[in-house]
Design a protein around this motif. Structure first.
Motif, PDB file in Angstrom:
ATOM      1  N   ASN A 180       3.563 -18.530  -2.196  1.00 34.53           N
ATOM      2  CA  ASN A 180       3.393 -18.382  -0.754  1.00 34.53           C
ATOM      3  C   ASN A 180       3.071 -16.935  -0.380  1.00 34.53           C
ATOM      4  N   VAL A 181       2.499 -16.769   0.811  1.00 37.25           N
ATOM      5  CA  VAL A 181       2.393 -15.424   1.359  1.00 37.25           C
ATOM      6  C   VAL A 181       3.721 -15.128   2.055  1.00 37.25           C
ATOM      7  N   VAL A 182       4.239 -13.947   1.823  1.00 34.34           N
ATOM      8  CA  VAL A 182       5.555 -13.567   2.341  1.00 34.34           C
ATOM      9  C   VAL A 182       5.386 -12.409   3.317  1.00 34.34           C
ATOM     10  N   SER A 183       5.853 -12.598   4.536  1.00 32.92           N
ATOM     11  CA  SER A 183       5.756 -11.548   5.547  1.00 32.92           C
ATOM     12  C   SER A 183       6.803 -10.474   5.260  1.00 32.92           C
ATOM     13  N   ILE A 184       6.332  -9.223   5.066  1.00 33.49           N
ATOM     14  CA  ILE A 184       7.269  -8.131   4.797  1.00 33.49           C
ATOM     15  C   ILE A 184       7.356  -7.155   5.969  1.00 33.49           C
ATOM     16  N   ASP A 185       6.455  -7.302   6.946  1.00 31.26           N
ATOM     17  CA  ASP A 185       6.510  -6.445   8.135  1.00 31.26           C
ATOM     18  C   ASP A 185       5.742  -7.132   9.247  1.00 31.26           C
ATOM     19  N   ARG A 186       6.239  -7.012  10.455  1.00 27.28           N
ATOM     20  CA  ARG A 186       5.546  -7.597  11.599  1.00 27.28           C
ATOM     21  C   ARG A 186       5.724  -6.711  12.818  1.00 27.28           C
ATOM     22  N   HIS A 187       4.722  -6.700  13.633  1.00 27.77           N
ATOM     23  CA  HIS A 187       4.746  -5.917  14.865  1.00 27.77           C
ATOM     24  C   HIS A 187       4.305  -6.835  15.995  1.00 27.77           C
ATOM     25  N   GLU A 188       5.205  -7.080  16.933  1.00 30.63           N
ATOM     26  CA  GLU A 188       4.962  -8.037  18.001  1.00 30.63           C
ATOM     27  C   GLU A 188       4.839  -7.332  19.345  1.00 30.63           C
ATOM     28  N   MET A 189       3.940  -7.835  20.183  1.00 31.19           N
ATOM     29  CA  MET A 189       3.855  -7.363  21.558  1.00 31.19           C
ATOM     30  C   MET A 189       5.005  -7.968  22.356  1.00 31.19           C
ATOM     31  N   ALA A 190       5.040  -7.669  23.649  1.00 30.21           N
ATOM     32  CA  ALA A 190       6.117  -8.182  24.503  1.00 30.21           C
ATOM     33  C   ALA A 190       6.161  -9.699  24.439  1.00 30.21           C
TER      34      ALA A 190
ATOM     35  N   SER B 168       4.952 -14.395  -9.328  1.00 32.03           N
ATOM     36  CA  SER B 168       6.131 -14.462  -8.471  1.00 32.03           C
ATOM     37  C   SER B 168       6.962 -13.194  -8.591  1.00 32.03           C
ATOM     38  N   ILE B 169       7.159 -12.752  -9.835  1.00 30.52           N
ATOM     39  CA  ILE B 169       7.905 -11.513 -10.071  1.00 30.52           C
ATOM     40  C   ILE B 169       7.176 -10.340  -9.448  1.00 30.52           C
ATOM     41  N   GLY B 170       5.848 -10.329  -9.635  1.00 32.03           N
ATOM     42  CA  GLY B 170       5.050  -9.242  -9.076  1.00 32.03           C
ATOM     43  C   GLY B 170       5.133  -9.187  -7.566  1.00 32.03           C
ATOM     44  N   GLY B 171       5.179 -10.370  -6.927  1.00 34.06           N
ATOM     45  CA  GLY B 171       5.293 -10.397  -5.473  1.00 34.06           C
ATOM     46  C   GLY B 171       6.592  -9.783  -4.989  1.00 34.06           C
ATOM     47  N   VAL B 172       7.666 -10.058  -5.709  1.00 37.44           N
ATOM     48  CA  VAL B 172       8.961  -9.472  -5.346  1.00 37.44           C
ATOM     49  C   VAL B 172       8.916  -7.955  -5.491  1.00 37.44           C
ATOM     50  N   ILE B 173       8.310  -7.488  -6.583  1.00 34.71           N
ATOM     51  CA  ILE B 173       8.224  -6.045  -6.807  1.00 34.71           C
ATOM     52  C   ILE B 173       7.383  -5.381  -5.726  1.00 34.71           C
ATOM     53  N   LEU B 174       6.240  -5.983  -5.425  1.00 32.00           N
ATOM     54  CA  LEU B 174       5.341  -5.386  -4.422  1.00 32.00           C
ATOM     55  C   LEU B 174       6.001  -5.282  -3.064  1.00 32.00           C
ATOM     56  N   SER B 175       6.827  -6.295  -2.716  1.00 32.46           N
ATOM     57  CA  SER B 175       7.454  -6.279  -1.401  1.00 32.46           C
ATOM     58  C   SER B 175       8.439  -5.126  -1.260  1.00 32.46           C
ATOM     59  N   ASP B 176       8.841  -4.552  -2.386  1.00 33.92           N
ATOM     60  CA  ASP B 176       9.809  -3.458  -2.338  1.00 33.92           C
ATOM     61  C   ASP B 176       9.166  -2.113  -2.676  1.00 33.92           C
ATOM     62  N   LEU B 177       7.828  -2.113  -2.814  1.00 35.92           N
ATOM     63  CA  LEU B 177       7.149  -0.884  -3.194  1.00 35.92           C
ATOM     64  C   LEU B 177       6.360  -0.300  -2.037  1.00 35.92           C
ATOM     65  N   ASP B 178       5.231   0.290  -2.348  1.00 37.48           N
ATOM     66  CA  ASP B 178       4.516   1.127  -1.413  1.00 37.48           C
ATOM     67  C   ASP B 178       3.821   0.389  -0.282  1.00 37.48           C
ATOM     68  N   VAL B 179       3.555  -0.905  -0.417  1.00 37.21           N
ATOM     69  CA  VAL B 179       2.822  -1.609   0.625  1.00 37.21           C
ATOM     70  C   VAL B 179       3.548  -1.489   1.960  1.00 37.21           C
ATOM     71  N   LEU B 180       4.827  -1.812   1.975  1.00 34.25           N
ATOM     72  CA  LEU B 180       5.588  -1.762   3.220  1.00 34.25           C
ATOM     73  C   LEU B 180       5.671  -0.346   3.771  1.00 34.25           C
ATOM     74  N   THR B 181       5.959   0.610   2.907  1.00 32.28           N
ATOM     75  CA  THR B 181       6.098   2.003   3.340  1.00 32.28           C
ATOM     76  C   THR B 181       4.821   2.519   3.988  1.00 32.28           C
ATOM     77  N   HIS B 182       3.695   2.256   3.350  1.00 38.57           N
ATOM     78  CA  HIS B 182       2.428   2.805   3.814  1.00 38.57           C
ATOM     79  C   HIS B 182       1.764   1.958   4.895  1.00 38.57           C
ATOM     80  N   ALA B 183       2.204   0.713   5.062  1.00 36.54           N
ATOM     81  CA  ALA B 183       1.568  -0.165   6.050  1.00 36.54           C
ATOM     82  C   ALA B 183       2.177  -0.054   7.436  1.00 36.54           C
ATOM     83  N   ARG B 184       3.414   0.400   7.523  1.00 36.12           N
ATOM     84  CA  ARG B 184       4.133   0.308   8.797  1.00 36.12           C
ATOM     85  C   ARG B 184       3.433   1.028   9.945  1.00 36.12           C
ATOM     86  N   GLU B 185       3.062   2.281   9.740  1.00 34.99           N
ATOM     87  CA  GLU B 185       2.434   3.034  10.831  1.00 34.99           C
ATOM     88  C   GLU B 185       1.042   2.491  11.184  1.00 34.99           C
ATOM     89  N   PRO B 186       0.157   2.235  10.189  1.00 32.34           N
ATOM     90  CA  PRO B 186      -1.145   1.649  10.528  1.00 32.34           C
ATOM     91  C   PRO B 186      -1.023   0.280  11.191  1.00 32.34           C
TER      92      PRO B 186
END
Length: 245
Positions: free
Chosen positions: A106-116, A67-85
């Motif tokens: 649970n799986v926690v959504s940290i970024d989403r990209h939606e069509m119209a 649980s702690i690791g999930g919180v840390i990961l959500s604030d680390l490189d995954v979000l930064t590096h995933a946004r453009e791809p």
């Protein structure tokens, strides 16, 4: 400070090669008296950082670390590096894209990209159970069955007509996911919705997952392998980007 140092020494005893240790082994590794080690372990057990096996004098790290690791990961490189791809994947497929991490429950959504809006008929929650989602099953499949089993709730609640509620069936599905390299949510979390997900890895360890999601009419069986190729390639791109920094 001395108490914190003792806690750190005890926790450092647990490794991938020795995930379970007895009181005597920990005392020997740390050089502490058994009584001191027992007090440290009791305190860690009370807050969920270690677990004592019921029938043995063995201890292991608790699931609270995930649980702690999930919180840390959500604030680390995954979000930064995933946004453009992830945005590129949305434009390639014309479907919604979600990037998730796992918080131990649970799986926690940290970024989403939606069509119209006209293309989206989906309602997605911020936190979802892992066993009935594309990202969740991709993450569970990247773990050992023993670890995945420990992370699952006692009862697998049904959310839609295809939700897998049998542990035997779920682990068969996770084995299939490992074999093909991607996970499928076939109306398991939400009626009429399909999803294809792949794990994001950093140094061979799973750090999250990415998926494309849409109405089943746009996700026929014939299209799944095409989407899977795009999703797995994007997951690999994100993992490589994290590694390169």
């Amino acid at each position: 400070m001395k108490s914190l140092q003792r806690v750190s020494q005890v926790l450092d005893c647990f490794t991938a090669h020795e995930p379970r240790l007895g009181l005597n082994a920990i005392a020997q590794k740390t050089g502490m008296a058994k009584g001191t080690v027992h007090r440290v372990l009791s305190g860690l057990r009370d807050i969920g950082l270690v677990v004592q096996d019921g029938n043995r004098d063995d201890y292991r790290l608790g699931l609270r670390f995930l649980s702690i690791g999930g919180v840390i990961l959500s604030d680390l490189d995954v979000l930064t590096h995933a946004r453009e791809p992830a945005a590129a994947l949305m434009h390639q497929t014309g479907e919604s894209v979600h990037v998730c991490v796992f918080d131990g429950l649970n799986v926690v959504s940290i970024d989403r990209h939606e069509m119209a809006d006209s293309r989206n008929e989906i309602v997605r929650l911020e936190r979802e159970p892992p066993y009935c989602t594309g990202t969740g099953k991709a993450i569970l499949a990247a773990l050992s069955d023993e670890t995945a089993s420990a992370l699952l709730p006692r009862d697998l609640k049904s959310f839609a007509h295809n939700t897998i509620t049998s542990r035997k069936a779920l682990f068969a599905e996770l084995a299939a996911t490992r074999a093909r390299g991607y996970a499928i949510d076939d109306e398991e979390r939400q009626m009429g919705i399909r999803c294809v997900g792949a794990a994001i890895r950093h140094h061979s360890r799973v750090v999250g997952a990415i998926s494309v999601t849409g109405p089943k009419q746009r996700f026929p069986t014939s299209r799944i392998p095409v989407l899977a190729d795009l999703v797995t390639a994007t997951a690999a791109r994100i993992g490589l980007s994290i590694e390169l920094g």
